[in-house]
Scaffold this motif. Structure first.
Motif, PDB file in Angstrom:
ATOM      1  N   LYS A 188      53.227  12.446 -78.706  1.00 42.38           N
ATOM      2  CA  LYS A 188      52.950  11.106 -78.201  1.00 42.38           C
ATOM      3  C   LYS A 188      54.225  10.307 -77.977  1.00 42.38           C
ATOM      4  CE  LYS A 188      49.805   7.312 -78.820  1.00 42.38           C
ATOM      5  NZ  LYS A 188      48.755   6.702 -79.631  1.00 42.38           N
TER       6      LYS A 188
ATOM      7  N   THR B 143      50.019  17.390 -79.628  1.00 39.11           N
ATOM      8  CA  THR B 143      50.424  17.373 -78.232  1.00 39.11           C
ATOM      9  C   THR B 143      49.679  16.269 -77.484  1.00 39.11           C
ATOM     10  OG1 THR B 143      50.916  19.703 -78.229  1.00 39.11           O
ATOM     11  CG2 THR B 143      50.426  18.716 -76.110  1.00 39.11           C
ATOM     12  N   LYS B 144      50.424  15.449 -76.758  1.00 38.11           N
ATOM     13  CA  LYS B 144      49.793  14.390 -75.983  1.00 38.11           C
ATOM     14  C   LYS B 144      50.040  14.549 -74.490  1.00 38.11           C
ATOM     15  CE  LYS B 144      47.506  10.894 -77.210  1.00 38.11           C
ATOM     16  NZ  LYS B 144      46.063  10.888 -76.965  1.00 38.11           N
ATOM     17  N   LYS B 145      50.969  15.395 -74.162  1.00 39.81           N
ATOM     18  CA  LYS B 145      51.210  15.592 -72.735  1.00 39.81           C
ATOM     19  C   LYS B 145      51.612  17.042 -72.503  1.00 39.81           C
ATOM     20  CE  LYS B 145      53.412  12.458 -69.819  1.00 39.81           C
ATOM     21  NZ  LYS B 145      54.626  11.763 -69.415  1.00 39.81           N
ATOM     22  N   ILE B 146      51.035  17.635 -71.472  1.00 40.48           N
ATOM     23  CA  ILE B 146      51.391  18.999 -71.104  1.00 40.48           C
ATOM     24  C   ILE B 146      51.929  18.952 -69.685  1.00 40.48           C
ATOM     25  CG2 ILE B 146      50.578  21.346 -70.809  1.00 40.48           C
ATOM     26  CD1 ILE B 146      48.364  20.765 -72.760  1.00 40.48           C
ATOM     27  N   ILE B 147      53.087  19.548 -69.507  1.00 38.67           N
ATOM     28  CA  ILE B 147      53.726  19.474 -68.197  1.00 38.67           C
ATOM     29  C   ILE B 147      53.882  20.872 -67.633  1.00 38.67           C
ATOM     30  CG2 ILE B 147      55.836  18.820 -66.982  1.00 38.67           C
ATOM     31  CD1 ILE B 147      56.136  16.757 -69.363  1.00 38.67           C
TER      32      ILE B 147
ATOM     33  N   ALA C 126      55.901  11.433 -74.942  1.00 36.11           N
ATOM     34  CA  ALA C 126      55.114  11.371 -73.717  1.00 36.11           C
ATOM     35  C   ALA C 126      54.967   9.968 -73.162  1.00 36.11           C
ATOM     36  CB  ALA C 126      53.731  11.957 -73.981  1.00 36.11           C
ATOM     37  N   LEU C 127      54.826   8.967 -74.042  1.00 39.07           N
ATOM     38  CA  LEU C 127      54.508   7.627 -73.559  1.00 39.07           C
ATOM     39  C   LEU C 127      55.711   6.955 -72.909  1.00 39.07           C
ATOM     40  CD1 LEU C 127      52.166   5.845 -76.090  1.00 39.07           C
ATOM     41  CD2 LEU C 127      51.735   6.356 -73.698  1.00 39.07           C
ATOM     42  N   ARG C 128      55.425   6.255 -71.847  1.00 45.01           N
ATOM     43  CA  ARG C 128      56.486   5.499 -71.195  1.00 45.01           C
ATOM     44  C   ARG C 128      56.630   4.147 -71.864  1.00 45.01           C
ATOM     45  NH1 ARG C 128      55.924   5.407 -64.780  1.00 45.01           N
ATOM     46  NH2 ARG C 128      56.118   7.613 -64.338  1.00 45.01           N
TER      47      ARG C 128
ATOM     48  N   MET D 215      54.581  17.934 -75.055  1.00 44.95           N
ATOM     49  CA  MET D 215      55.260  16.762 -75.605  1.00 44.95           C
ATOM     50  C   MET D 215      54.319  16.045 -76.553  1.00 44.95           C
ATOM     51  SD  MET D 215      57.163  14.950 -72.460  1.00 44.95           S
ATOM     52  CE  MET D 215      58.745  15.540 -71.881  1.00 44.95           C
TER      53      MET D 215
ATOM     54  N   SER E 167      52.300  16.510 -64.874  1.00 47.19           N
ATOM     55  CA  SER E 167      51.554  16.494 -66.124  1.00 47.19           C
ATOM     56  C   SER E 167      50.137  16.982 -65.840  1.00 47.19           C
ATOM     57  CB  SER E 167      51.558  15.101 -66.743  1.00 47.19           C
ATOM     58  OG  SER E 167      51.150  14.142 -65.824  1.00 47.19           O
TER      59      SER E 167
END
Lengths: 447, 283, 320
Positions: A358, A325-329, A361-363, A356, A338
Motif C-alpha cells: 500500500k 499487496t495493493k498494486k500489481i503491475i 502503491a498510493l500516490r 507493491m 496496473s
C-alpha cells in the motif's frame, strides 16, 4: 565518462531484486488463453476453430495487415473456443482458448536441440520471411512487428544496428539474465540482423548496472566482427529508442520520424534472441522471459513463460502473491500497467509482474505547482510538462500541438520527479490522445 | 487663476478634438450589417453553448438570417418558443421540434455494481477511460468522475456524491448536447421530454451477453427480449444484447417496465402504479 | 485479496517534495544567517525572528480566516520568505517595520495571487522594496558591523561600501572584509563566503541549477569590467561590484526563486543576463547605490514573456 543521452532523464531506484536469479521454466497449466491481439497493431485472425488439435508452434493466428503479427500455439492440445478475453486494461480482445494435453507435442521442423547453431546461409528474403512467419514483435513493450523494422523504405539505408539491452526500467531483470544465459545466441541473432540490414556495424547498448553482462558479451563479441558492446551510464529512459540512438551514436532522430532517418535500426535484445531461434531453430515466438518481483516477494525471479499462460499460474509457481499487496503491475514501474487482477493471459509484451504494498502503491495528493522547472529539466524530449498539463486541463489543443505534445514518449520522468506530485503525465496523455485524434481527423479530411 | 483657465482651455480643446476624431472614425469605418442579426441574437438565450452546431449565439443568428428556411435550424436551449420568436422576426416558418432532454443510460450505483478495484489517478473520466475499463466489472458503465458535470454550462448535471452517478436537472437541461460529447462511455443520450416529462428508457448500455452483464451489474440489460415481445407498439429493438426504446414510437404504456427482469428499464415522472390502472382503462 | 489500486504509470515517485526542497533552501541560508548574527549581534537575531514568525503567522491567518482553505505553512515556503526578507533588512530596523514588510510580502505579493507558485514577484523582495519606499530613512541607515553586539535600534550606523564607492561618504573596506562580511549593509548580504557556501550546497543538492547565479555574476563582471576599463575614475571595479551590496545574495537566493524565474535553461540565462545588466545600470547611472532588488523585480515581470518565447532545447529538429 560513460555515454548517455543528452537531454533530461532521471535515476529511479534500481531495485533489481531478481538480478542473478537463473531463468526457471514455468510449468504449463491445463488451460491457456493465447491473445490474438497485442498492444499495438491489428489483431491477427484465428485460423483454427473449436475442436482442432494443435501442436506447440503451430500457427493459430494469421497476421492481418501490415502492422500485425502471426500468433502460434504455445502448447499442444485441443482448441476449446475462439472467443474474447479481458486484457490488462479490462477491455475485451480476441483470443484462442486451448485445453492443454500432457504430451507437449511440437510442430514438425522445429529444432529443439539446445546446441548453438552458429552458421547460417540464408538470403535476406528468407530470413525476413522466417521472422515474419515466427510472429516476432518487439519484446521491449511496444510489440511492434519486427519484420516491419527490417524493411526500411527504399530511399533510406541503415548504417548501424543497435541492440537495446539497456533495461532501464527499475525492477526488471529478464533481459539481463537472458544475456548472461544466452549470450552467444544473442550475438548470432545480431549477425543475422546485420546481414538482413546489410550493415557492417552493430552496437549492443547495456546500462552499466549490469557489469557482468557487459563483460560477458564483450568477451564473446571478440569472435564476432563488427559487434561491439557499449556500456552506458545508468539513466532512465535510456531504453527509449530515440534516447538510445542519441546515447550510442550521438544522433538525434527528428520530430515525428523513425530511427532509420539517422541511419539506425534498434532491436531489443530479447527480440534478437527470438530472431535467432526463429531463423536457426525454426522456432516461432511462443515463450519469453519475464520477471516476477516486488519488495515483499520472498524469491523474486526470472521465468520462461509460454504465451497464454495466466499470470495467476505464473505467480503461483513463483511463490504466490506476497502479503499486503495493493498494486500489481504488468511491466516495470515507470511505464507498466496496473492490473485489476491476475486473470490475464501472458502476452508477447509482458516483461514482468511487480507487486507493491500500500505504501508504495498510493500516490501522494497533488499540490500547487511551485514552478520549479524540474519537469522541464528531466524531460528527455525537452518539452514543458507543466505547460502541457495546464493546457490539457484547459483543453487548449492547438497550443499543445504547437508545443510538440506528439513528441512525448510518455516515459513518466516528469510525474516521477515532480515535488508537488502533480499528475503531469496523466493529463499529458489525455492531451496527446486528443491531439492525435484531431490530427488524424484533419489529415483524413485533406485527403 | 490663470493656471486654471489655461488648463481648462487645453482640456476642452483636447476633448473636442478627440470627439471629432471618434465621430469621424465611427462613420468612416462603419460596417453595414443586416440589423436582423442583432435582433435575432437578442432573441436567443445568449448562452453561447454551441448546442445548435454554430459558434455561439451570434453565429446561429447569422445562420438563421442567411438561411432560406428555418427547417434545419434549432436552438436546443430556447426550444420551440425561441424559434417561434426568431421566425416572427425573420418572417419565416419555424418548424416546431420536440423538446429534448439528456438522460444518462446507466443505473450502476454501488449497490447494483460492486467496485472491483480502487482508481488512484486523476479524477477525470477521459483519463480513467483511456487507462482501463473502470472501477467496476462493467466496462460500459458510468465512471462517475464528472466530465459531464464539467461540460454542462447550465449546471443541469451533477454527480450525486452518494451514488457517484450523474443526475440531470430537467428544469435546467437545455439539451445542448455538451455532456453527450463529453462522456467517453457515450452513456448520455438526448431524448424527447415526452408529455408531462414522462419518459421510459433502457437504463443501460452494456452490450455483453446476459450472464456476463448480470454478473457485473445487477441492473444491466441482459438482452432477454422480453420487452421486445411485450411491447404492443413495436417501439423496442434489440441489438447486440441491448434493448433500445425508440422514443418516437413509444406510447408510454409501461408494459416493458413491468416485464424487465433486472429493472433495467426505467420510467420517469409517472404517477404511482395504483392510479395508473384507472388512466389505463380510459385510454 | 483486497481491491487493488489502479493508477496510470509511472507507479513510483522520486522522494522529491516541496518540504524537502524548502528545507534545502533553509539549510543553504544558515551560513548567511549565522554570519549576519555574528556581525550584527542581537539586532540581527530580533529582526530575523520577527520576520520569520510574522511571515508564517500571516500566511496561516490568511489561509485560515480569509481563504478558509487548508493551511500550507508546514511546507516551509513562508519560513523562506521570512528569512529572505530579514536577510534584506538592516539589523537596526524597528520590529514593527519588519512586521509591515512581512504583511506586504505574504499578504500582497504572495497570497493575493494564489499562494505558493502563483506569485509573479518574489515576495521577500516585494516586501523589501515596499519598505524601502515607505521608510527610506530606516531602510538606509546601515549599522556598522560590531561582532556579537547586544545593541538593536541604537546601533551605530555608517555607510555601506557601495555608498562609499560611489564617493558619497565613508571609506572602502578591504577585500578580506568583503569576503567575511565585516562591512556595513543588510544583515544577510555582507558575507560573500557564507553565501557561496549556500550556493555550493544548493548546487550539490540540485535544489537550483547553475544557470541563474552564474549568468548574473558573469554579466555583472563583464559589463562592469568594460565600464571600469573604459574609465576607472568614474566606474567601480568589477570585484567590488560582485562582492558588495546584495548582488551575491540576490543572485543566489532571490533570483533563483522558483515561482518567479523562467522555467528552462535558456530562459534562465536570458533572465540572468537581464538582471546583471539592469543591476549595473542602476548602480552606475541611477540615483540609488543599490540596484539588485529592482533588477530582479523587473526581470520577474519579464518571466512570463521569457517562458512564452524561449523554449527549452527540444530533442530532434522538425523536418519539413
Amino acid at each position: 565518462m560513460l555515454k548517455t543521452f543528452k537531454i533530461g532523464g532521471v535515476h529511479p531506484e534500481e531495485n533489481k531484486l531478481s538480478a542473478g536469479a537463473k531463468i526457471e521454466t514455468v510449468k504449463v497449466p491445463s488451460q491457456v488463453v493465447i491473445p490474438l491481439a497485442h498492444y499495438s497493431g491489428k489483431p491477427s485472425v484465428a485460423v483454427v476453430k473449436r475442436g482442432d488439435y494443435v501442436k506447440v508452434g503451430q500457427l493459430i493466428g494469421q497476421a492481418d495487415g501490415y502492422v500485425s503479427a502471426n500468433v502460434h500455439s504455445s502448447v499442444s492440445g485441443t482448441v476449446k473456443k475462439v472467443d474474447v478475453q479481458l486484457d490488462a486494461s479490462g477491455y475485451k480482445r480476441p483470443a484462442v482458448f486451448i485445453d492443454v494435453d500432457e504430451k507437449d507435442e511440437w510442430d514438425e521442423g522445429i529444432d529443439l536441440s539446445p546446441e548453438l547453431e552458429k552458421d547460417f546461409s540464408f538470403t535476406k528474403e528468407e530470413i525476413i520471411e522466417k521472422i515474419k512467419y515466427a510472429g516476432i514483435v518487439g519484446l521491449g513493450g511496444a510489440t511492434f512487428p519486427a519484420h516491419v523494422k527490417l524493411l526500411p523504405p527504399p530511399d533510406k539505408k541503415a548504417e548501424v544496428l543497435i541492440i537495446n539491452a539497456v533495461e532501464c526500467e527499475p525492477y526488471l531483470t529478464c533481459d539481463h539474465q537472458l544475456m548472461l544465459e544466452k549470450g552467444e545466441e544473442i550475438l548470432v541473432g545480431t549477425r543475422i540482423l546485420m546481414k538482413v540490414l546489410d550493415v557492417e556495424k552493430a552496437v549492443i547498448g547495456i546500462e552499466n548496472n549490469k557489469k557482468d553482462a557487459v563483460e560477458h558479451l564483450t568477451n564473446l563479441a571478440q569472435e564476432y566482427d563488427g559487434i561491439t558492446v557499449q556500456a552506458l551510464k545508468v539513466k532512465y529512459p535510456q531504453g527509449g529508442e530515440k534516447q538510445l540512438i542519441d546515447a550510442v551514436l550521438n544522433r538525434r532522430v527528428p520530430s515525428g520520424k523513425i530511427p532509420i532517418e539517422v541511419g539506425a535500426v534498434v532491436m531489443n535484445v530479447a527480440t534478437t534472441y527470438a530472431i535467432y531461434e526463429a531463423v536457426q531453430k525454426d522456432k516461432p515466438l511462443i515463450e519469453r522471459v519475464m520477471t516476477v518481483t516486488g519488495k515483499n516477494m520472498k524469491t523474486p525471479g526470472n521465468y520462461w513463460v509460454r504465451l497464454g499462460v495466466f499470470l495467476s499460474d505464473v505467480v503461483e509457481q513463483a511463490g504466490g502473491i506476497p502479503e499486503g499487496t495493493k498494486k500489481i503491475i504488468a511491466g516495470g514501474p515507470m511505464m507498466g500497467r496496473s492490473l485489476m487482477n491476475l486473470d490475464i493471459p501472458m502476452a508477447k509484451g509482458t516483461a514482468g509482474v511487480l507487486f507493491m504494498d500500500k505504501e508504495e502503491a498510493l500516490r501522494e495528493p497533488d499540490k500547487n505547482c511551485i514552478r520549479c522547472a524540474q519537469c522541464v529539466f528531466v524531460c528527455p524530449i525537452g518539452l514543458e510538462p507543466f505547460l502541457l498539463m495546464n493546457q490539457s486541463e484547459r483543453e487548449m489543443w492547438d497550443e499543445m500541438e504547437q508545443n510538440r505534445i506528439m513528441d512525448c514518449i510518455e516515459c513518466g520522468s516528469c510525474s516521477f520527479t515532480c515535488p508537488s506530485t502533480r499528475p503531469l503525465l496523466d493529463y499529458i496523455r489525455y492531451g496527446k490522445s486528443t491531439v492525435g485524434l484531431r490530427i488524424r481527423k484533419r489529415t483524413s479530411k485533406m485527403t | 487663476m490663470n493656471v486654471i483657465l489655461t488648463s481648462l482651455i487645453i482640456l476642452t480643446a483636447l476633448a473636442v478634438l478627440l470627439a471629432v476624431m471618434i465621430f469621424y472614425v465611427s462613420k468612416k469605418f462603419f460596417i453595414q450589417e443586416d440589423p436582423r442579426y442583432d435582433e435575432v441574437e437578442a432573441a436567443l438565450p445568449g448562452a453561447n453553448c454551441g448546442g445548435c452546431g454554430y459558434p455561439g449565439c451570434r453565429g446561429f443568428a447569422v445562420a438563421c438570417v442567411d438561411a432560406d428556411t428555418l427547417e434545419h435550424l434549432n436552438c436546443p436551449v430556447g426550444g420551440a418558443e425561441t424559434m417561434k420568436v426568431v421566425g416572427e422576426i425573420l418572417g419565416k416558418e419555424a418548424t416546431a421540434k420536440a423538446p429534448m432532454v439528456a438522460v444518462v443510460r446507466c443505473g450502476g450505483t454501488c449497490e447494483h455494481r460492486p467496485r472491483m478495484n480502487d482508481y488512484d489517478g486523476v479524477e477525470h473520466c477521459f483519463i480513467a477511460h483511456n487507462l482501463y475499463s473502470g472501477e467496476t466489472g462493467c466496462s460500459w458503465g458510468c465512471l462517475g468522475f464528472g466530465d459531464c458535470e464539467l461540460a454542462c454550462d447550465f449546471g443541469a448535471i451533477k454527480i450525486n456524491p452518494e451514488t457517484k452517478m450523474p443526475e440531470i436537472d430537467e428544469e435546467k437541461c437545455t439539451a445542448c448536447g455538451a455532456c453527450v460529447r463529453a462522456c467517453p462511455k457515450m452513456l448520455i443520450e438526448l431524448r424527447k421530454i415526452g408529455p408531462k416529462s414522462r419518459r421510459i428508457y433502457v437504463n443501460c448500455r452494456n452490450k455483453e451477453k446476459g450472464a456476463i452483464a448480470k454478473k457485473s451489474c445487477s441492473t444491466a440489460c441482459i438482452g432477454c427480449n422480453k420487452c421486445v415481445t411485450t411491447c404492443p407498439h413495436k417501439a423496442i429493438t434489440m441489438g447486440e444484447n441491448l434493448a433500445f426504446i425508440h422514443d418516437d414510437k413509444c406510447k408510454l404504456c409501461r408494459k416493458c417496465v413491468e416485464v424487465c427482469p433486472t429493472n433495467a428499464i426505467v420510467e420517469l415522472n409517472f404517477p404511482p402504479r395504483k392510479t395508473l390502472t384507472a388512466t389505463e382503462k380510459t385510454e | 485479496m483486497d481491491k487493488l489500486i489502479i493508477s496510470p504509470a509511472p507507479h513510483v515517485h522520486s522522494n522529491n517534495s516541496i518540504e524537502k526542497t524548502m528545507r534545502q533552501v533553509i539549510i543553504a541560508l544558515i551560513p548567511t544567517m549565522l554570519a549576519g548574527f555574528y556581525f550584527f549581534g542581537l539586532g540581527a537575531v530580533i529582526v530575523t525572528a520577527v520576520s520569520v514568525i510574522s511571515c508564517v503567522l500571516f500566511e496561516y491567518l490568511i489561509q485560515r480566516f480569509l481563504l478558509k482553505g487548508p493551511t500550507t505553512i508546514s511546507d516551509g515556503s513562508a519560513v523562506i520568505t521570512g528569512l529572505l526578507l530579514a536577510m534584506n533588512l538592516p539589523s537596526n530596523i524597528p520590529f514593527w517595520i519588519v512586521i509591515l514588510g512581512a504583511l506586504f510580502a505574504i499578504g500582497v505579493a504572495k497570497m493575493s495571487f494564489g499562494g505558493l507558485g502563483n506569485n509573479p514577484f518574489n515576495p521577500a523582495l516585494a516586501g523589501r522594496v515596499f519598505l524601502l519606499f515607505s521608510f527610506p530613512t530606516q531602510m538606509t541607515s546601515w549599522p556598522e558591523p560590531s561582532p556579537l553586539s547586544l545593541q538593536y535600534v541604537d546601533a551605530a550606523t555608517g555607510a555601506t561600501p557601495l555608498v562609499a564607492l560611489k564617493g558619497y561618504a565613508g571609506e572602502v573596506p578591504s577585500i578580506l572584509n568583503f569576503l567575511t562580511g565585516n562591512i556595513g549593509g543588510s544583515l544577510g548580504e555582507v558575507s560573500a563566503v557564507a553565501i557561496i557556501i549556500g550556493l555550493i550546497y544548493m548546487l550539490w543538492k540540485r535544489t537550483i541549477t547553475w544557470h541563474i547565479p552564474v549568468s548574473i555574476l558573469v554579466t555583472v563582471a563583464v559589463f562592469s569590467g568594460i565600464l571600469h576599463t573604459a574609465n576607472p575614475e568614474a566606474y567601480i571595479s568589477p570585484t567590488y561590484h560582485l562582492l558588495s551590496g546584495g548582488l551575491l545574495l540576490g543572485a543566489v537566493f532571490m533570483a533563483t526563486d522558483y515561482a518567479t524565474s523562467p522555467m528552462n535553461a535558456r530562459g534562465m540565462l536570458v533572465y540572468g543576463v537581464g538582471i546583471g545588466i539592469i543591476t549595473v545600470v542602476i548602480r552606475e547611472f541611477g540615483a540609488y547605490p543599490e540596484g539588485v532588488s529592482f533588477a530582479i523585480l523587473i526581470m520577474n515581470a519579464f518571466t512570463p514573456l521569457i517562458n512564452t518565447y524561449i523554449k527549452p532545447k527540444r530533442f530532434g529538429k522538425i523536418m519539413k
